[in-house]
Scaffold this active site. Structure first.
Site, PDB file in Angstrom:
ATOM      1  CG  ASP A   1      50.287  83.409  38.401  1.00 24.44           C
ATOM      2  OD1 ASP A   1      50.968  84.502  37.953  1.00 24.44           O
ATOM      3  OD2 ASP A   1      49.572  83.165  39.287  1.00 24.44           O
TER       4      ASP A   1
ATOM      5  CG  HIS B   1      50.568  87.627  39.553  1.00 24.42           C
ATOM      6  ND1 HIS B   1      49.963  86.576  39.090  1.00 24.42           N
ATOM      7  CD2 HIS B   1      49.609  88.483  40.289  1.00 24.42           C
ATOM      8  CE1 HIS B   1      48.900  86.391  39.608  1.00 24.42           C
ATOM      9  NE2 HIS B   1      48.535  87.662  40.189  1.00 24.42           N
TER      10      HIS B   1
ATOM     11  CB  SER C   1      46.145  87.217  42.491  1.00 20.65           C
ATOM     12  OG  SER C   1      45.932  87.168  41.190  1.00 20.65           O
TER      13      SER C   1
END
Ligand code: NAG
Ligand code: NAG
Ligand code: NAG
Ligand code: NAG
Ligand code: NAG
Ligand code: NAG
Length: 793
Positions: free
Chosen positions: A161, A234, A581
């Site tokens: 990620d 994220h 996600s």
């Protein structure tokens, strides 16, 4: 939009435009991937790994003039996925290498843009802790699974990620046991991140920048840390969804809901592989990108480091063949090492054929809502309330203000394609001052529309969905009192403005509402099947929460992502975000618990357990719906909403081995492209015969039989009875239709026969239309359910 990724296809590496610029004297060096005979290295032995690297180096030495040039040209040496390396070569050198003995492929990059999986609209909302939807699911269903799994304490999860914010309380190692001895990874030093940042929670961290810098030039260190530290948010968000510690008394921006933020496996260990980096100001690739050679190296290291589960919320924006896809290829090697790989299905729904990560050795996850929303009502002066959604931390005075439509207060002469959206500098301050403006979605960043209303002197703003957005209303943290409304409600507001002499409204503050119904329902952005890479495999596998998910953030940036074109300095430690996600790490968390409870299960058994025990009803007891309000099909939800506790006790599993996947690649005729040390046998099963816990038949010609094998993992003496629900287009029967088991571990075969109804076969061949059914093996305590998708020509 989240991390977009460029994972240009497997061997097709990125052209190093910028390298060319810096070093134009080096005669058109480009990135090539060179694959060697001998397949992967199966040992983690350091000596052997060192030998592998030396071998890669020796190949380079044979085409480069000096030892130094050879060292400098090597970008990545792959050890656990492909046996090969990425290097900077001239076409001549590449050609020379390709003719050398021991070399299988030499491929130059062909860039491919993978779009990523946070949400289809890029900015999502920010909020401090409240009830974590994951926890809600857990509480209802999971009493003792966490205890049985010791909260995942011996399981290591690799997160590929945008890095991690190690200082977040979610990643505290307080009270945790020492790092499992099987761990072989490292904690890589870098900017604002050194080895002291790793602890007993974040046990390893690495970053991969070569592919990115090759494509985009040196990292702009104002935009990201040259280290595993997360700037975007994220990566911290997804990592904390899998394995965040329980953090209580968190409260949101503007005093929104308070509560506990917590991951699914709070004592699991995290290994961070940062492969995604920002690209700013390139409208087409807004967000983060991850290049193929970086991703493959991240997977390669994760395998070598000894992770148990890999969570990847990254993918290509469109279906891409398995052999061209570094995620599919890397995942196959991970599965060979008994590592569960969980991937997001993508945020390109609701159109069909939009699904990514469809390889059958991956668990592919769609996204749905949870039973929580952030209501922010529009009160009209005629006494009617219109429901909206928002987590805007600003409140309006308790009185009514004139309500206007953007189209009525814009500068004249705006092209109709730009009208109504409150784009930058489109509103006339003298017509907006002191008013509430209704702006439409469809063009421009949502939060910026509010900034435009604010600039023009407005007191509030309503974001109206367009037809395509339907009911998919985002909960945004605006910079001005604001709420978002559905398309239907936007039409009501327009009607109100048009039909009322002095339209007035008030925006009430947003509130957190729990137990909303129906929930879950599919997020419209969740990518949909059918799987067009291989129509013999039904995908996605499953769905999990992916709308308005609360989890850790970077504590440095605002709730809207830094890749937006406006500045947001409202620092938040926890944030709400949506996308597949977010659903992917939920299933990764469940996989951690299953691995802990059943350490001997294969990756296929874990996937099977999750698939066959999923829920297909919502909290009203009706079938789980999609964005149209109709029951969601398996092309949206797979087998349904994941249910970890049931998955821990599935009764039967559909097992498959690495060898079965190799035979499957043989049946597709692509094995050789994987460069795996494996010669396909003369005969092998057809692709639909892979022992998968679901069935998809493409263009059924009257009748087809599909063999499956189940393994008893439930009660030793147990009898399972067959039942099926089939649409009127075809029937589903099983032979035998009773399975009697005498011991645990026993395998039983059966054959499913799918037969089209006569009237259907006679119809002309049209566009493929799929019809959905189910079949189920039921024992007193276990329901083992498989979806069946059939297209009838
Ligand atoms: C979930 O369980 C925890 C611990 O048992 C409890 O503190 C929390 O209030 C529960 N949450 C819900 C939504 O029931
Ligand atoms: C990493 O950083 C720490 C602290 O700054 C330092 O002590 C250590 O030597 C560094 N390790 C490497 C391998 O550079
Ligand atoms: C919880 O947060 C409030 C402020 O939001 C603070 O006053 C209180 O001390 C906190 N409680 C704990 C136990 O940390
Ligand atoms: C107020 O206006 C809305 C929108 O035009 C309409 O739907 C509603 O029925 C009106 N309410 C009353 C009480 O007239
Ligand atoms: C369907 O099956 C029939 C009989 O086996 C065969 O003649 C026909 O060619 C098949 N059609 C297709 C499209 O495969
Ligand atoms: C296409 C191709 O040449 N594949 C090769 C992959 O690697 C194995 C050995 O590891 C070769 O036998 C295959 O021929």
């Amino acid at each position: 939009m989240a991390i977009k990724s460029i994972i240009s296809a497997t061997y097709f590496l990125l052209f190093l435009h910028l390298l060319l610029t810096w070093a134009s004297c080096t005669k058109r060096n480009q990135v090539y991937v060179v694959e060697l005979f001998g397949g992967h290295t199966s040992t983690g032995d350091h000596k052997t790994l060192h030998e592998v690297e030396n071998r890669h180096h020796s190949f380079l030495l044979s085409v480069k003039d000096t030892e130094e040039a050879a060292r400098a040209s090597l970008i990545y040496s792959y050890k656990h996925t492909i046996n090969g390396f990425a290097a900077l070569l001239t076409p001549k050198e590449a050609n020379k290498l390709s003719e050398m003995e021991g070399v299988v492929f030499v491929h130059k990059n062909q860039p491919r843009i993978y779009s990523l999986h946070t949400t289809r609209s890029w900015n999502f909302v920010g909020l401090y802790g409240s009830l974590n939807p994951w926890e809600e699911v857990f509480n209802h269903t999971n009493g003792d699974l966490l205890t049985r799994a010791t909260y995942g304490k011996d399981i290591i999860v690799g997160m590929i990620d945008s890095g991690v914010w190690p200082d977040s309380k979610s990643f505290s190692d307080e009270g945790m046991d020492p790092v499992p001895t099987k761990w072989k990874g490292v904690c890589q030093n870098g900017t604002a991140f050194d080895s002291s940042q790793c602890n007993r929670k974040i046990i390893g961290a690495r970053y991969y920048l070569h592919g990115y810098e090759g494509e985009y030039g040196p990292l702009n260190e104002k935009e990201d840390y040259k280290s595993a530290r997360d700037k975007d948010g994220h990566g911290s968000h997804t990592a904390s969804i899998v394995a965040g510690r329980a953090v209580g008394n968190a409260s949101a921006i503007g005093g929104f809901a308070k509560g506990t933020a917590q991951g699914g496996a709070p004592l699991a260990r995290l290994a961070i592989y940062k492969a995604c980096w920002p690209i700013k100001g390139q409208s087409k690739h807004e967000g983060n990108v991850c290049t193929n050679i970086d991703i493959l190296k991240a997977i390669d290291d994760a395998i070598g480091d000894g992770v148990d589960v890999i969570s990847i919320s990254i993918g290509y924006s469109a279906p891409i063949s398995y052999e061209d896809d570094v995620i599919a290829r890397g995942a196959l090697h991970a599965v060979r090492n008994n590592i569960v790989v969980v991937c997001s299905a993508g945020n390109s729904g609701p159109s069909p054929h939009t699904l990514s990560n469809p390889a059958p050795w991956i668990i592919t996850v769609g996204a749905n809502t949870v039973d929580r929303s952030f209501l922010a009502t529009v009160k009209l002066s005629n006494g009617t309330n219109i429901q909206g959604r928002s987590i805007t931390p600003l409140h309006m005075e308790n009185c009514f203000y004139p309500l206007v439509l953007a189209t009525d207060v814009e500068h004249p002469g705006l092209p109709s394609t730009n009208s109504g959206y409150c784009l930058d500098n489109t509103l006339q301050p003298n017509k907006v001052r002191g008013k509430i403006v209704l702006c439409l979605r469809g063009q421009g960043e949502r939060i910026k529309k509010g900034l435009e209303v604010k600039r023009a002197g407005g007191v509030g703003f309503i974001l109206g969905n367009n037809k395509m957005n339907g009911n998919d209303v985002p909960s945004d943290p605006h910079f001005i009192p604001a709420t978002g409304v559905s398309y239907e409600n936007a039409l009501k507001l327009i009607h109100y403005v048009h039909s009322t002499p002095n339209p007035m409204a008030q925006l009430l503050p947003g509130t957190t509402v729990l137990n909303t119904k129906p929930a879950p329902s599919m997020a419209s952005f969740s990518s949909r099947g059918p799987n067009i890479v291989d129509p013999n495999i039904l995908k996605p596998d499953i769905t999990a929460p992916g709308v308005d998910i609360l989890a850790a953030w970077t504590a440095e940036d605002g709730p809207t992502r830094m890749t937006m074109t406006f500045h947001d300095n409202r620092v938040v430690k926890y944030n709400i975000f949506s996308g597949t996600s977010m659903s992917c790490p939920h299933v990764a968390g469940a996989a951690v618990l299953l691995k802990a409870v059943h350490p001997t299960w294969s990756t296929a058994a874990i996937r099977s357990a999750l698939i066959t025990t999923a829920m297909t009803t919502d909290n009203t007891g009706n079938p789980l719906t999609d964005e149209t309000g109709n029951p969601a099909t398996p092309f949206a939800m797979g087998s349904g909403h994941f249910h970890p506790k049931r998955a821990a006790d599935p009764g039967l599993v559909y097992d498959a081995s690495y060898m079965d996947y190799l035979l499957y690649t043989c049946s597709l005729g692509v094995t050789q492209n994987f460069n795996i040390t494996y010669d396909c046998p003369k005969s092998f099963p057809e692709p639909f015969e892979l022992n998968y816990p679901s069935i998809q038949i493409h263009r059924l010609n009257y009748t087809k039989t599909v063999k499956r094998t189940v393994t008893n993992v439930g009660w030793s003496r147990s009898v399972y009875k067959f039942s099926a629900v089939s649409p009127k287009e075809y029937s589903i029967i099983a032979t035998p239709n009773i399975l009697k088991f005498n011991h645990v571990g026993q395998k039983m075969n059966f054959v499913i026969t799918v037969t089209a109804n006569l009237g259907q076969i006679l119809t002309k061949h049209g566009p493929d239309k799929y019809y959905f059914g189910w079949y189920t093996w039921t024992h007193e305590r276990h329901v083992v359910r498989s979806p069946v998708a059939v297209s009838i020509p």
